[in-house]
Design a protein around this motif. Structure first.
Motif, short mmCIF file in Angstrom:
data_model
loop_
_atom_site.label_atom_id
_atom_site.label_comp_id
_atom_site.label_asym_id
_atom_site.label_seq_id
_atom_site.Cartn_x
_atom_site.Cartn_y
_atom_site.Cartn_z
N GLN A 199 0.82 -1.20 0.00
CA GLN A 199 0.00 0.00 0.00
C GLN A 199 0.87 1.26 0.00
O GLN A 199 0.52 2.26 -0.64
CB GLN A 199 -0.93 0.00 1.21
N LEU A 200 1.97 1.21 0.71
CA LEU A 200 2.88 2.36 0.71
C LEU A 200 3.36 2.64 -0.71
O LEU A 200 3.35 3.79 -1.18
CB LEU A 200 4.08 2.09 1.61
N GLU A 201 3.78 1.58 -1.39
CA GLU A 201 4.27 1.73 -2.75
C GLU A 201 3.17 2.22 -3.68
O GLU A 201 3.41 3.07 -4.56
CB GLU A 201 4.83 0.39 -3.26
N TYR A 202 1.97 1.72 -3.50
CA TYR A 202 0.85 2.12 -4.36
C TYR A 202 0.58 3.62 -4.24
O TYR A 202 0.44 4.32 -5.24
CB TYR A 202 -0.42 1.35 -3.97
N VAL A 203 0.51 4.10 -3.02
CA VAL A 203 0.18 5.51 -2.80
C VAL A 203 1.30 6.41 -3.33
O VAL A 203 1.04 7.44 -3.96
CB VAL A 203 -0.09 5.79 -1.31
N VAL A 204 2.54 6.02 -3.09
CA VAL A 204 3.67 6.81 -3.59
C VAL A 204 3.63 6.88 -5.11
O VAL A 204 3.84 7.95 -5.70
CB VAL A 204 5.01 6.20 -3.10
N VAL B 228 2.48 10.24 1.95
CA VAL B 228 3.51 9.99 0.93
C VAL B 228 4.90 10.26 1.49
O VAL B 228 5.84 9.49 1.24
CB VAL B 228 3.24 10.86 -0.32
N THR B 229 5.05 11.33 2.26
CA THR B 229 6.36 11.66 2.83
C THR B 229 6.89 10.53 3.69
O THR B 229 8.05 10.10 3.55
CB THR B 229 6.27 12.95 3.67
N TYR B 230 6.05 10.01 4.57
CA TYR B 230 6.50 8.95 5.47
C TYR B 230 6.57 7.60 4.76
O TYR B 230 7.41 6.76 5.10
CB TYR B 230 5.60 8.88 6.71
N ALA B 231 5.71 7.39 3.76
CA ALA B 231 5.77 6.15 3.00
C ALA B 231 7.10 6.04 2.27
O ALA B 231 7.73 4.97 2.23
CB ALA B 231 4.61 6.09 2.00
N LYS B 232 7.56 7.14 1.69
CA LYS B 232 8.86 7.14 1.01
C LYS B 232 9.98 6.78 1.98
O LYS B 232 10.88 6.00 1.66
CB LYS B 232 9.14 8.51 0.39
N LYS B 233 9.94 7.36 3.16
CA LYS B 233 10.98 7.07 4.15
C LYS B 233 10.98 5.60 4.54
O LYS B 233 12.04 4.98 4.66
CB LYS B 233 10.77 7.95 5.39
N LEU C 212 9.83 3.03 2.78
CA LEU C 212 10.28 2.21 1.66
C LEU C 212 11.79 2.29 1.49
O LEU C 212 12.46 1.30 1.17
CB LEU C 212 9.57 2.65 0.37
N GLN C 213 12.35 3.49 1.71
CA GLN C 213 13.80 3.64 1.64
C GLN C 213 14.49 2.85 2.75
O GLN C 213 15.53 2.21 2.53
CB GLN C 213 14.17 5.12 1.74
N MET C 214 13.91 2.86 3.96
CA MET C 214 14.48 2.09 5.07
C MET C 214 14.44 0.60 4.78
O MET C 214 15.40 -0.13 5.06
CB MET C 214 13.72 2.41 6.36
N LYS C 215 13.34 0.15 4.20
CA LYS C 215 13.24 -1.27 3.83
C LYS C 215 14.33 -1.64 2.83
O LYS C 215 15.02 -2.66 2.99
CB LYS C 215 11.87 -1.55 3.23
N GLN C 216 14.51 -0.81 1.79
CA GLN C 216 15.49 -1.11 0.77
C GLN C 216 16.90 -1.10 1.34
O GLN C 216 17.74 -1.95 1.00
CB GLN C 216 15.38 -0.10 -0.38
N GLU C 217 17.18 -0.13 2.22
CA GLU C 217 18.52 -0.07 2.82
C GLU C 217 18.78 -1.27 3.71
O GLU C 217 19.90 -1.79 3.74
CB GLU C 217 18.68 1.23 3.60
N ALA C 218 17.77 -1.72 4.42
CA ALA C 218 17.93 -2.92 5.25
C ALA C 218 18.29 -4.12 4.38
O ALA C 218 19.19 -4.91 4.71
CB ALA C 218 16.66 -3.19 6.04
#
Length: 306
Positions: A5-10, A65-70, A72-78
């Motif tokens: 859902q985060l990705e969808y909204v972004v 959207v602002t927090y969703a991006k953050k 998703l970025q944290m997930k990718q960095e992990a």
């Protein structure tokens, strides 16, 4: 929380369209719309202003959207950190390249990178420098390769590759060309003020190079007679070779010296070639190795004129 859902909204916010977002996400428009409606029902608030062909985030949507991006970025960095810890050479890199020589660099080094990282997908994007800087800050690019001055830099991270002089190029038939050194010799130095009556072909006004070039004319005491502006240094070189005007361009493009005479300017203007990535983000081993290959390419004498 459902990361999908985060990705969808972004993606809807990026595209300002549920149709385009669905295409990018490889799902149906109706399926994406249902996901959005479900999320808005759960939150009890509307995330987008809707018209027939336009989706714009509401105030709540912009916060989401602002927090969703953050997140998703944290997930990718992990994932990136774990892949490095386990030496899993898999992943994806979005790499920004300056038009022309950025692509030349990529085509040269990619075979070496692929040999070491066959399971890492690279998406090379030819993008202007200002756009790269913006996309790095927003997390849309993992790496960027830019040429700029200190004043152009954002608060993100920059890895120095090399400094590069900017040269004055004039047709060999120009009367002042007799003061230039021959092809293959060190460049002679000349003052820009001698070219007050000449026409110039220059990089586009919105380019970072013009931020270096324009003050040179001010210091020389005149505004240039600009015949033509282009986003391509190769185009500018061609126009000078054809005797249509003078130009100022990076030393890397100083070729065809039989038909163009090049000079250092007295003030020795220069800028920096650098790699950049988002401040605070994790730089993977693959990304570091890609930067290393790019640095080797640009610092070898025979490739400096890329």
């Amino acid at each position: 929380m459902d990361l999908r859902q985060l990705e969808y909204v972004v993606k809807i916010a990026e595209e300002n369209s549920i149709t385009k977002a669905a295409d990018r996400l490889y799902i149906t428009q109706s399926g994406l719309n249902q996901q959005l409606l479900k999320l808005e029902a759960d939150l009890g608030i509307q995330l987008f202003h809707r018209t027939k062909n336009d989706f714009r985030p509401t105030e709540a949507g912009m916060i989401y959207v602002t927090y969703a991006k953050k997140m998703l970025q944290m997930k990718q960095e992990a994932y990136n950190i774990i892949h490095d810890m386990t030496d899993n050479k898999i992943g994806h890199l979005n790499v920004g390249l300056t038009p022309e020589r950025g692509s030349t660099m990529f085509m040269e080094i990619y075979p070496k990178f692929y040999k070491a990282y066959p399971n890492i997908t690279i998406e090379p994007l030819e993008i202007g420098i200002k756009k790269q800087i913006s996309m790095i800050s927003q997390g849309y690019l993992d790496l960027g390769f830019v040429t700029l001055t200190e004043e152009d830099k954002s608060s993100d991270e920059y890895i120095h590759i090399k400094n590069e002089d900017l040269l004055l190029g004039i047709p060999r038939v120009h009367p002042m060309a007799k003061y230039a050194n021959g092809p293959g010799e060190p460049y002679a130095t000349i003052d820009l003020e001698y070219f007050k009556k000449d026409r110039f072909v220059l990089m586009s006004r919105n380019s970072t190079m013009r931020g270096v070039i324009d003050p040179l004319f001010k210091e020389a005491g005149f505004a240039p007679n600009i015949l033509f502006e282009s986003a391509s240094n190769y185009t500018l070189c061609t126009m000078v070779r054809n005797g249509l005007g003078c130009t100022i361009l990076p030393e890397a493009y100083a070729t065809a010296q039989e038909s163009v005479a090049y000079f250092y300017l007295s003030s020795r203007p220069s800028w920096e070639l650098a790699a950049t990535y988002r401040k605070g983000s994790y730089l993977t081993k693959a990304a570091r190795d890609f930067i290393s290959l790019a640095t080797q390419f640009w610092t070898l004498d025979q490739t400096s004129a890329s």
